[in-house]
Design an enzyme around this catalytic site. Structure first.
Site, short mmCIF file in Angstrom:
data_model
loop_
_atom_site.label_atom_id
_atom_site.label_comp_id
_atom_site.label_asym_id
_atom_site.label_seq_id
_atom_site.Cartn_x
_atom_site.Cartn_y
_atom_site.Cartn_z
N LYS A 171 0.79 -1.24 0.00
CA LYS A 171 0.00 0.00 0.00
C LYS A 171 0.83 1.29 0.00
O LYS A 171 0.48 2.28 0.64
CB LYS A 171 -0.98 0.00 1.19
CG LYS A 171 -2.03 -1.08 1.08
CD LYS A 171 -2.94 -1.13 2.27
CE LYS A 171 -2.31 -1.78 3.46
NZ LYS A 171 -3.26 -2.10 4.52
N ASP A 206 -5.50 -5.36 10.66
CA ASP A 206 -6.77 -4.64 10.53
C ASP A 206 -7.95 -5.58 10.25
O ASP A 206 -9.07 -5.34 10.72
CB ASP A 206 -6.69 -3.55 9.45
CG ASP A 206 -6.25 -4.07 8.09
OD1 ASP A 206 -5.82 -5.23 8.00
OD2 ASP A 206 -6.34 -3.30 7.13
#
Length: 470
Positions: A171, A206
């Protein structure tokens, strides 16, 4: 049962014959047929089993050390830290029981130079943000360290509830002096340097956090998924199936597995790669990695679309062969544009025109041009949804929940904001297993769930630690 090809017929546009021909070719290229979906699901199950069996598998299947399930009756105040995208979120959650909670939170923008600089600088920034948050919001912990759950949305080889080494960045992050280092130790050192009285009680992916957050309200939740900037999934696995587990004998019979499913099909066996995916991968900061993620997550969908558009510009099929500096810029086409384009139902596609002509500075566009670009956006997003559903189907087939039903928590901007994303996922499950089974799979949006989940796991870890000391 209708196949994907029949359900999603090639759209007819009023552009040139060359545009219609290109649109037909692209529709087939980006369509995930029912048969292809079945092949992907089967491969998913095989890769899951390899990851549970031994280290070093393509899909890592990482034990999270999270073994309990929330009851919804937990109470107390805990901090959460969420790092994994554009922003750093610092939150204080107060668990009130009965599935209820309140939250104070603050977002801090992570500068681009911090994402690619030394890890020590990133950790110092995080410590400063937490210090600022505690000072501003006045957490009521004064005589002992504040317990914190750290949501770290990258691939970590977890060795305990609050220990784990970074495997690789994703990311857009690529900090130095971080790979193979314990991220909790690095962050705890920064807290010590800054004299911030915080103890990192839990390291949480997450996706694991999303699962746990939803389970506080809906205790039967069995799977958490992120479909946002990146993608991943976590689910409850029977301990007996985690053959590589080397931990001491435990009193639990299941553990949450962080799949890291963005790495799926690194060998390129089953995913429907196009030249546009290959170009994106080749030019990314992590070529030949995270290939599944690059086909379905928000960081990449805009770039895939841009690659398709540029190819058609070069073939003089779009915009009379005219481009622009903005369109030629890598990452210059934001994924958010796709959502705007897909829902544009104005007669002349005025919203599509605005993005192309005003935002991206294309000199001029015809109605046919705009129709083609809108259809590209639909095709790229629908493919992402269908591939996501293949991952879900693989997990449910592996666990057996495909026959008994499942509550699945999903967080992320792609799932929340891309039009019809959930509908496309459900359609795929219907094609694969029929209406009755698809109806037993319940998706729910768990917005910002990863932070709350981290606080939950910090609470569980802290109580387990106190119990051991007693």
């Amino acid at each position: 049962m209708l196949s994907a090809d029949i359900q999603h017929a090639v759209p007819q546009i009023d552009g040139t014959p060359e545009q219609q021909e290109a649109m037909t070719a692209l529709h087939h290229e980006f369509n995930v047929t029912t048969q292809r979906a079945r092949t992907i699901v089967q491969q998913f199950v095989e890769e899951m089993e390899k990851g549970l069996d031994h280290e070093g598998a393509t899909v890592p299947m990482i034990p999270s050390f999270v073994t309990g399930r929330p009851t919804g009756q937990e109470k107390g105040k805990y901090l959460a830290l969420d790092l994994g995208g554009t922003n750093l979120r610092v939150c204080e959650f107060e668990l009130k029981g009965d599935g209820d909670f309140s939250v104070h939170q603050q977002k801090y923008v992570v500068a681009e130079e911090l994402k690619t600089g030394d890890m020590r600088h990133l950790c110092d920034f995080i410590a400063d943000c937490v210090d600022n948050f505690i000072t501003e919001f006045g957490s009521h912990h004064v005589d002992h360290s504040i317990q914190l759950g750290f949501t770290f949305s990258f691939a970590v080889n977890q060795t305990d509830i609050n220990r784990g080494t970074l495997m690789h960045w994703t990311k857009g992050f690529n900090c130095t002096n971080a790979i193979h280092k314990d991220v909790v130790v690095l962050l705890q050192d920064a807290f010590l340097r800054k004299n911030v009285q915080v103890h990192v009680a839990a390291l949480v992916n997450d996706t694991v956090g999303t699962l746990m957050a939803n389970a506080y309200r809906y205790p039967k939740t069995s799977m958490g998924i992120i479909l946002g900037t990146g993608t991943n999934a976590a689910y409850y696995e029977k301990l007996g199936k985690i053959k590589k587990w080397k931990g001491a004998e435990q009193v639990f019979d299941e553990m949450v597995i962080n799949m890291e499913w963005g790495t799926f099909d690194l060998e390129r066996r089953v995913l429907p790669f196009t030249i546009y995916d290959n170009k994106l991968d080749r030019e990314s900061i992590n070529p030949r990695k995270q290939l599944f993620e690059k086909m379905i997550s928000g960081m990449y969908l805009g770039e895939i679309t841009r690659n398709v558009i540029l190819q058609l510009v070069d073939e003089r099929i779009l915009f009379s062969g005219e481009s622009s500096a903005d369109l030629n810029k890598q990452w210059g086409f934001e994924t958010a544009y796709l959502s705007t384009m897909v829902v544009d139902d104005t007669p002349q596609l005025d919203h599509v025109r605005h993005i192309l002509e005003e935002t991206l500075q294309i000199p001029s566009t015809t109605h046919g041009d705009r129709q083609v670009v809108k259809e590209i956006a639909i095709a790229v997003g629908r493919r992402a949804a269908r591939l996501s559903a293949c991952g879900v189907a693989g997990v449910l087939l592996h666990t057996g929940d495909i026959h008994t039903g499942a509550d699945i928590a999903i967080d992320g901007s792609v799932y929340e904001h891309f039009p019809h994303f959930e509908k496309y996922m459900v359609e795929t499950l219907q094609e694969l297993y029929g209406q009755d089974i698809a109806n037993q799979v319940r998706f729910s949006l768990a917005r910002d769930g990863s932070g709350f989940g981290a606080a939950m796991i910090a609470m569980m870890a802290h109580k387990a630690s106190l119990a051991k000391q007693a």
